[in-house]
Motif scaffolding. Structure first.
Motif, PDB file in Angstrom:
ATOM      1  N   GLY A 130       3.310   4.598 -11.489  1.00 52.71           N
ATOM      2  CA  GLY A 130       1.934   4.285 -11.870  1.00 52.71           C
ATOM      3  C   GLY A 130       1.567   2.850 -11.575  1.00 52.71           C
ATOM      4  N   ASN A 131       2.481   1.930 -11.856  1.00 51.99           N
ATOM      5  CA  ASN A 131       2.212   0.517 -11.563  1.00 51.99           C
ATOM      6  C   ASN A 131       2.130   0.274 -10.062  1.00 51.99           C
ATOM      7  OD1 ASN A 131       1.984  -1.174 -14.015  1.00 51.99           O
ATOM      8  ND2 ASN A 131       3.987  -0.312 -14.509  1.00 51.99           N
ATOM      9  N   ASN A 132       2.998   0.957  -9.291  1.00 50.48           N
ATOM     10  CA  ASN A 132       2.913   0.836  -7.833  1.00 50.48           C
ATOM     11  C   ASN A 132       1.575   1.364  -7.328  1.00 50.48           C
ATOM     12  OD1 ASN A 132       5.441  -0.277  -7.605  1.00 50.48           O
ATOM     13  ND2 ASN A 132       6.468   1.648  -7.140  1.00 50.48           N
ATOM     14  N   LEU A 133       1.121   2.473  -7.912  1.00 51.81           N
ATOM     15  CA  LEU A 133      -0.160   3.051  -7.511  1.00 51.81           C
ATOM     16  C   LEU A 133      -1.315   2.120  -7.865  1.00 51.81           C
ATOM     17  CD1 LEU A 133      -1.871   5.385  -6.414  1.00 51.81           C
ATOM     18  CD2 LEU A 133      -1.728   6.461  -8.666  1.00 51.81           C
ATOM     19  N   ARG A 134      -1.234   1.506  -9.036  1.00 48.99           N
ATOM     20  CA  ARG A 134      -2.287   0.560  -9.447  1.00 48.99           C
ATOM     21  C   ARG A 134      -2.386  -0.595  -8.455  1.00 48.99           C
ATOM     22  NH1 ARG A 134      -2.071  -4.144 -12.232  1.00 48.99           N
ATOM     23  NH2 ARG A 134       0.153  -3.855 -12.577  1.00 48.99           N
ATOM     24  N   ASN A 135      -1.237  -1.144  -8.071  1.00 47.30           N
ATOM     25  CA  ASN A 135      -1.237  -2.258  -7.121  1.00 47.30           C
ATOM     26  C   ASN A 135      -1.658  -1.797  -5.727  1.00 47.30           C
ATOM     27  OD1 ASN A 135      -0.352  -4.177  -8.986  1.00 47.30           O
ATOM     28  ND2 ASN A 135       1.794  -3.595  -8.699  1.00 47.30           N
ATOM     29  N   PHE A 136      -1.245  -0.588  -5.338  1.00 48.13           N
ATOM     30  CA  PHE A 136      -1.583  -0.059  -4.015  1.00 48.13           C
ATOM     31  C   PHE A 136      -3.091   0.123  -3.884  1.00 48.13           C
ATOM     32  CE2 PHE A 136      -2.086   3.371  -0.882  1.00 48.13           C
ATOM     33  CZ  PHE A 136      -1.328   2.875   0.155  1.00 48.13           C
ATOM     34  N   LYS A 137      -3.728   0.622  -4.926  1.00 46.93           N
ATOM     35  CA  LYS A 137      -5.173   0.855  -4.873  1.00 46.93           C
ATOM     36  C   LYS A 137      -5.965  -0.448  -4.862  1.00 46.93           C
ATOM     37  CE  LYS A 137      -5.685   5.469  -6.846  1.00 46.93           C
ATOM     38  NZ  LYS A 137      -6.379   6.280  -7.881  1.00 46.93           N
ATOM     39  N   ARG A 138      -5.365  -1.513  -5.332  1.00 48.73           N
ATOM     40  CA  ARG A 138      -6.070  -2.802  -5.374  1.00 48.73           C
ATOM     41  C   ARG A 138      -5.932  -3.587  -4.084  1.00 48.73           C
ATOM     42  NH1 ARG A 138      -3.470  -5.785 -10.159  1.00 48.73           N
ATOM     43  NH2 ARG A 138      -5.064  -7.349  -9.731  1.00 48.73           N
ATOM     44  N   ARG A 139      -5.091  -3.111  -3.159  1.00 49.89           N
ATOM     45  CA  ARG A 139      -4.896  -3.840  -1.909  1.00 49.89           C
ATOM     46  C   ARG A 139      -6.129  -3.784  -1.033  1.00 49.89           C
ATOM     47  NH1 ARG A 139       0.200  -2.449   1.493  1.00 49.89           N
ATOM     48  NH2 ARG A 139      -1.394  -1.028   2.199  1.00 49.89           N
ATOM     49  N   ARG A 140      -6.272  -4.805  -0.228  1.00 52.57           N
ATOM     50  CA  ARG A 140      -7.355  -4.806   0.748  1.00 52.57           C
ATOM     51  C   ARG A 140      -6.994  -3.925   1.938  1.00 52.57           C
ATOM     52  NH1 ARG A 140      -8.878 -11.261   1.264  1.00 52.57           N
ATOM     53  NH2 ARG A 140      -9.609 -11.567  -0.899  1.00 52.57           N
ATOM     54  N   LEU A 141      -7.999  -3.410   2.612  1.00 51.48           N
ATOM     55  CA  LEU A 141      -7.774  -2.670   3.846  1.00 51.48           C
ATOM     56  C   LEU A 141      -7.284  -3.623   4.933  1.00 51.48           C
ATOM     57  CD1 LEU A 141     -10.934  -0.377   3.988  1.00 51.48           C
ATOM     58  CD2 LEU A 141      -8.574   0.383   3.720  1.00 51.48           C
ATOM     59  N   PRO A 142      -6.569  -3.112   5.948  1.00 53.20           N
ATOM     60  CA  PRO A 142      -6.180  -3.977   7.069  1.00 53.20           C
ATOM     61  C   PRO A 142      -7.410  -4.631   7.691  1.00 53.20           C
ATOM     62  CG  PRO A 142      -5.055  -1.862   7.198  1.00 53.20           C
ATOM     63  CD  PRO A 142      -6.076  -1.737   6.109  1.00 53.20           C
TER      64      PRO A 142
END
Length: 300
Positions: A130-142
C-alpha cells in the motif's frame, strides 16, 4: 536507448522471468529462507493471480505518510490528523502490482526485499504494498524527452508482436515493464518515429562493459550481444547483482587493468546477496529444526 536497447534487442518479459528464476535458485540455497518460501516463483505467481481475481482494499495508517523515521513534530501532526482520518484507503489491483514491481526491476535494494514483500502479501499483510502504491501514484509522468526519444525509436510492427508474444508464459507482461512505450502512448503524445534512430551500434573503440546477472532492467544477454559489435571490448559480470551495485574494489581494480591493457579476458566477480527475511528468524519456532543441539560434555 529508446524503445530498443542499443544492440537493437528487446527488453522482454522473459528477461524479468529469468531474473526471478535466478532469485528462486538463490533462495532455495538459503535453508532458513526456503523454510518460509519453498518456491519464490510459485509465491509470486499465486500472489498475482489472487490479486487479479480479487483486488485488495488497503488501509494505510496516516503516520506512514511521514516516512519510516518521522520526527517528533511529524508524529504529533500524524496523531492530530488521525483524529479526523485514521487511514489512507486505496485499491491494489494486479495492474498496479505489475507496474510497481516492474518499475523497480533490477534495483538491488528492491531485489533484496522482494521475498519479504511477496511473503507479506501472501499472508494478508499489504501495508508495504500500500505504501509503495501511494508513492507510485504520486510520481510524476516521464518528461517530454522520454516520450520523444522512445517514440523516435519505437518498435517495428514485427518486433512489437515479438515483445508481447511471451505474455502467456511469464508472470510479468510487456505492459508492466514498458507501459510508457506502447504505440498508443506515442501516438497520443505526438512522438514520431525517426528513420535510423534505432539502428544497431558498432564500434572499434576500446570499451568496457559492466553488467549484473540479476539486472532485469538492462539484461546481461543484451550486454553480451552488443559487446560482440565492439571487438576491442571486455565484460565484467557481477554475480548476484542488479542495476545499482556494480562498483566495488574488485571492479575498480579490474577497470584499472583494462585501462592499462592488462585485462586479458572477460571476468566474473562474485557478490553475496542478502535477502531480507520474511520474518524475524531469531524468534521463529520453525528455525529450531535447523539448530543442531549437541549433548553436553560430561566430566569424568
Amino acid at each position: 536507448a529508446g524503445a530498443l536497447a542499443p544492440d537493437h534487442g528487446l527488453k522482454l518479459p522473459n528477461d524479468v522471468q529469468m531474473q526471478y528464476e535466478k532469485m528462486d535458485s538463490l533462495m532455495r540455497l538459503d535453508k532458513k529462507l526456503s523454510k518460509y518460501i519453498p518456491s519464490f516463483l510459485v509465491l509470486v505467481r499465486k500472489t498475482h493471480q489472487q490479486i487479479s481475481t480479487s483486488p485488495v482494499e488497503v488501509k494505510i495508517p496516516i503516520k506512514d505518510a511521514f516516512g519510516s523515521n518521522p520526527s517528533g513534530a511529524e508524529n504529533t501532526l500524524a496523531e492530530v490528523i488521525s483524529i479526523f482520518r485514521s487511514t489512507i484507503d486505496m485499491t491494489l489491483t494486479e495492474t498496479h502490482l505489475q507496474m510497481m514491481v516492474s518499475d523497480k526491476v533490477g534495483q538491488d535494494n528492491a531485489i533484496e526485499r522482494l521475498p519479504s514483500f511477496y511473503y507479506g502479501m501472501s499472508n494478508g499483510n499489504y501495508r508495504e504494498a500500500g505504501n509503495n502504491l501511494r508513492n507510485f501514484k504520486r510520481r510524476r509522468l516521464p518528461n517530454a524527452l522520454f516520450f520523444t526519444v522512445n517514440g523516435a525509436s519505437r518498435y517495428t510492427e514485427k518486433l512489437w508482436e515479438q515483445s508481447i508474444a511471451q505474455e502467456d508464459s511469464t508472470v510479468f507482461t510487456h505492459f508492466g515493464i514498458s507501459y510508457g512505450r506502447y504505440p498508443e502512448v506515442f501516438d497520443a503524445f505526438g512522438a514520431s518515429k525517426v528513420t535510423g534512430m534505432n539502428n544497431p551500434v558498432y564500434g572499434s573503440t576500446k570499451t568496457l562493459f559492466i553488467a549484473g546477472d540479476l539486472d532485469g532492467r538492462t539484461p546481461k544477454r543484451l550486454t553480451d550481444t552488443i559487446a560482440k559489435r565492439f571487438p576491442n571490448s571486455k565484460i565484467i559480470t557481477m554475480q548476484n547483482t542488479g542495476h545499482n551495485r556494480l562498483l566495488n574494489t574488485k571492479v575498480m581494480n579490474a577497470t584499472i587493468q583494462f585501462l592499462k591493457d592488462s585485462l586479458s579476458s572477460d571476468i566474473t566477480i562474485h557478490r553475496t546477496i542478502r535477502f531480507k527475511p520474511p520474518v524475524s528468524f531469531q524468534y521463529s519456532m520453525v528455525d529450531l529444526s535447523l539448530i543442531h543441539i549437541s549433548e553436553p560434555t560430561r566430566r569424568t
